[in-house]
Scaffold this motif. Structure first.
Motif, PDB file in Angstrom:
ATOM      1  N   UNK A 125     -15.764 -36.044  -5.827  1.00 28.25           N
ATOM      2  CA  UNK A 125     -16.894 -35.310  -6.400  1.00 28.25           C
ATOM      3  C   UNK A 125     -16.517 -33.855  -6.676  1.00 28.25           C
ATOM      4  N   UNK A 126     -17.182 -33.291  -7.664  1.00 28.82           N
ATOM      5  CA  UNK A 126     -16.980 -31.882  -8.003  1.00 28.82           C
ATOM      6  C   UNK A 126     -17.602 -30.995  -6.926  1.00 28.82           C
ATOM      7  N   UNK A 127     -16.874 -30.004  -6.471  1.00 27.98           N
ATOM      8  CA  UNK A 127     -17.388 -29.072  -5.473  1.00 27.98           C
ATOM      9  C   UNK A 127     -18.618 -28.342  -5.999  1.00 27.98           C
ATOM     10  N   UNK A 128     -18.617 -27.996  -7.267  1.00 20.90           N
ATOM     11  CA  UNK A 128     -19.742 -27.291  -7.868  1.00 20.90           C
ATOM     12  C   UNK A 128     -21.028 -28.114  -7.766  1.00 20.90           C
ATOM     13  N   UNK A 129     -20.917 -29.421  -7.954  1.00 21.93           N
ATOM     14  CA  UNK A 129     -22.092 -30.284  -7.863  1.00 21.93           C
ATOM     15  C   UNK A 129     -22.628 -30.295  -6.436  1.00 21.93           C
ATOM     16  N   UNK A 130     -21.735 -30.377  -5.464  1.00 25.45           N
ATOM     17  CA  UNK A 130     -22.155 -30.336  -4.065  1.00 25.45           C
ATOM     18  C   UNK A 130     -22.899 -29.033  -3.765  1.00 25.45           C
ATOM     19  N   UNK A 173     -26.751 -28.618  -2.495  1.00 30.01           N
ATOM     20  CA  UNK A 173     -27.063 -27.893  -1.269  1.00 30.01           C
ATOM     21  C   UNK A 173     -28.033 -26.739  -1.551  1.00 30.01           C
ATOM     22  N   UNK A 174     -27.799 -26.002  -2.635  1.00 33.61           N
ATOM     23  CA  UNK A 174     -28.694 -24.902  -2.998  1.00 33.61           C
ATOM     24  C   UNK A 174     -30.090 -25.409  -3.328  1.00 33.61           C
ATOM     25  N   UNK A 175     -30.182 -26.535  -4.025  1.00 35.53           N
ATOM     26  CA  UNK A 175     -31.486 -27.110  -4.359  1.00 35.53           C
ATOM     27  C   UNK A 175     -32.233 -27.486  -3.085  1.00 35.53           C
ATOM     28  N   UNK A 176     -31.525 -28.052  -2.120  1.00 31.86           N
ATOM     29  CA  UNK A 176     -32.159 -28.426  -0.853  1.00 31.86           C
ATOM     30  C   UNK A 176     -32.643 -27.183  -0.114  1.00 31.86           C
ATOM     31  N   UNK A 177     -31.835 -26.141  -0.112  1.00 31.19           N
ATOM     32  CA  UNK A 177     -32.243 -24.891   0.552  1.00 31.19           C
ATOM     33  C   UNK A 177     -33.460 -24.275  -0.136  1.00 31.19           C
ATOM     34  N   UNK A 178     -33.459 -24.265  -1.462  1.00 27.26           N
ATOM     35  CA  UNK A 178     -34.590 -23.716  -2.208  1.00 27.26           C
ATOM     36  C   UNK A 178     -35.855 -24.540  -1.987  1.00 27.26           C
ATOM     37  N   UNK A 179     -35.682 -25.810  -1.649  1.00 26.23           N
ATOM     38  CA  UNK A 179     -36.825 -26.684  -1.361  1.00 26.23           C
ATOM     39  C   UNK A 179     -37.318 -26.491   0.068  1.00 26.23           C
ATOM     40  N   UNK A 180     -36.627 -25.641   0.839  1.00 24.53           N
ATOM     41  CA  UNK A 180     -37.070 -25.330   2.195  1.00 24.53           C
ATOM     42  C   UNK A 180     -36.352 -26.050   3.307  1.00 24.53           C
ATOM     43  N   UNK A 181     -35.323 -26.805   2.972  1.00 24.82           N
ATOM     44  CA  UNK A 181     -34.569 -27.517   4.011  1.00 24.82           C
ATOM     45  C   UNK A 181     -33.633 -26.527   4.698  1.00 24.82           C
ATOM     46  N   UNK A 182     -33.723 -26.466   6.011  1.00 32.93           N
ATOM     47  CA  UNK A 182     -32.887 -25.536   6.769  1.00 32.93           C
ATOM     48  C   UNK A 182     -31.631 -26.195   7.328  1.00 32.93           C
ATOM     49  N   UNK A 183     -31.704 -27.484   7.596  1.00 32.41           N
ATOM     50  CA  UNK A 183     -30.567 -28.199   8.167  1.00 32.41           C
ATOM     51  C   UNK A 183     -30.004 -29.159   7.129  1.00 32.41           C
ATOM     52  N   UNK A 184     -28.715 -28.957   6.805  1.00 34.75           N
ATOM     53  CA  UNK A 184     -28.055 -29.799   5.813  1.00 34.75           C
ATOM     54  C   UNK A 184     -26.761 -30.315   6.425  1.00 34.75           C
ATOM     55  N   UNK A 185     -26.557 -31.621   6.310  1.00 36.03           N
ATOM     56  CA  UNK A 185     -25.347 -32.255   6.801  1.00 36.03           C
ATOM     57  C   UNK A 185     -24.608 -32.859   5.600  1.00 36.03           C
ATOM     58  N   UNK A 186     -23.280 -32.698   5.584  1.00 35.83           N
ATOM     59  CA  UNK A 186     -22.480 -33.252   4.498  1.00 35.83           C
ATOM     60  C   UNK A 186     -21.491 -34.244   5.072  1.00 35.83           C
ATOM     61  N   UNK A 187     -21.428 -35.410   4.429  1.00 33.18           N
ATOM     62  CA  UNK A 187     -20.527 -36.468   4.848  1.00 33.18           C
ATOM     63  C   UNK A 187     -19.652 -36.843   3.641  1.00 33.18           C
ATOM     64  N   UNK A 188     -18.335 -36.771   3.819  1.00 32.81           N
ATOM     65  CA  UNK A 188     -17.414 -37.095   2.730  1.00 32.81           C
ATOM     66  C   UNK A 188     -16.858 -38.493   2.948  1.00 32.81           C
ATOM     67  N   UNK A 189     -16.895 -39.296   1.880  1.00 33.48           N
ATOM     68  CA  UNK A 189     -16.367 -40.656   1.945  1.00 33.48           C
ATOM     69  C   UNK A 189     -15.249 -40.815   0.937  1.00 33.48           C
ATOM     70  N   UNK A 190     -14.270 -41.611   1.297  1.00 28.79           N
ATOM     71  CA  UNK A 190     -13.166 -41.906   0.377  1.00 28.79           C
ATOM     72  C   UNK A 190     -13.564 -43.093  -0.478  1.00 28.79           C
ATOM     73  N   UNK A 191     -13.050 -43.103  -1.703  1.00 29.36           N
ATOM     74  CA  UNK A 191     -13.310 -44.232  -2.595  1.00 29.36           C
ATOM     75  C   UNK A 191     -12.498 -45.434  -2.215  1.00 29.36           C
TER      76      UNK A 191
END
Length: 64
Positions: free
Chosen positions: A37-42, A46-64
């Motif tokens: 995935x593109x880093x910019x998209x991530x 994440x910014x959209x979630x923060x702007x929506x008021x989410x304070x806790x964000x977890x990121x999980x990376x999976x291999x294809x």
């Protein structure tokens, strides 16, 4: 970008997260990212979630 099994345009992510938060204000965002995935998209998601008021964000990376 996929949310709840539906393809979502980046411009709609914040509104969809706001809808989810209205249902569960204590919810956290869990973002699953394919390793190709593109880093910019991530960052945009994440910014959209923060702007929506989410304070806790977890990121999980999976291999294809």
């Amino acid at each position: 970008i996929s949310m709840d099994g539906l393809d979502v345009d980046i411009r709609a992510v914040r509104a969809r997260v706001e809808q989810k938060r209205a249902q569960n204000p204590e919810a956290i965002a869990i973002i699953g990212v394919e390793d190709s995935a593109e880093t910019d998209t991530l960052i945009q998601v994440m910014n959209a979630a923060r702007l929506a008021g989410v304070e806790k964000i977890s990121v999980s990376v999976t291999e294809l």
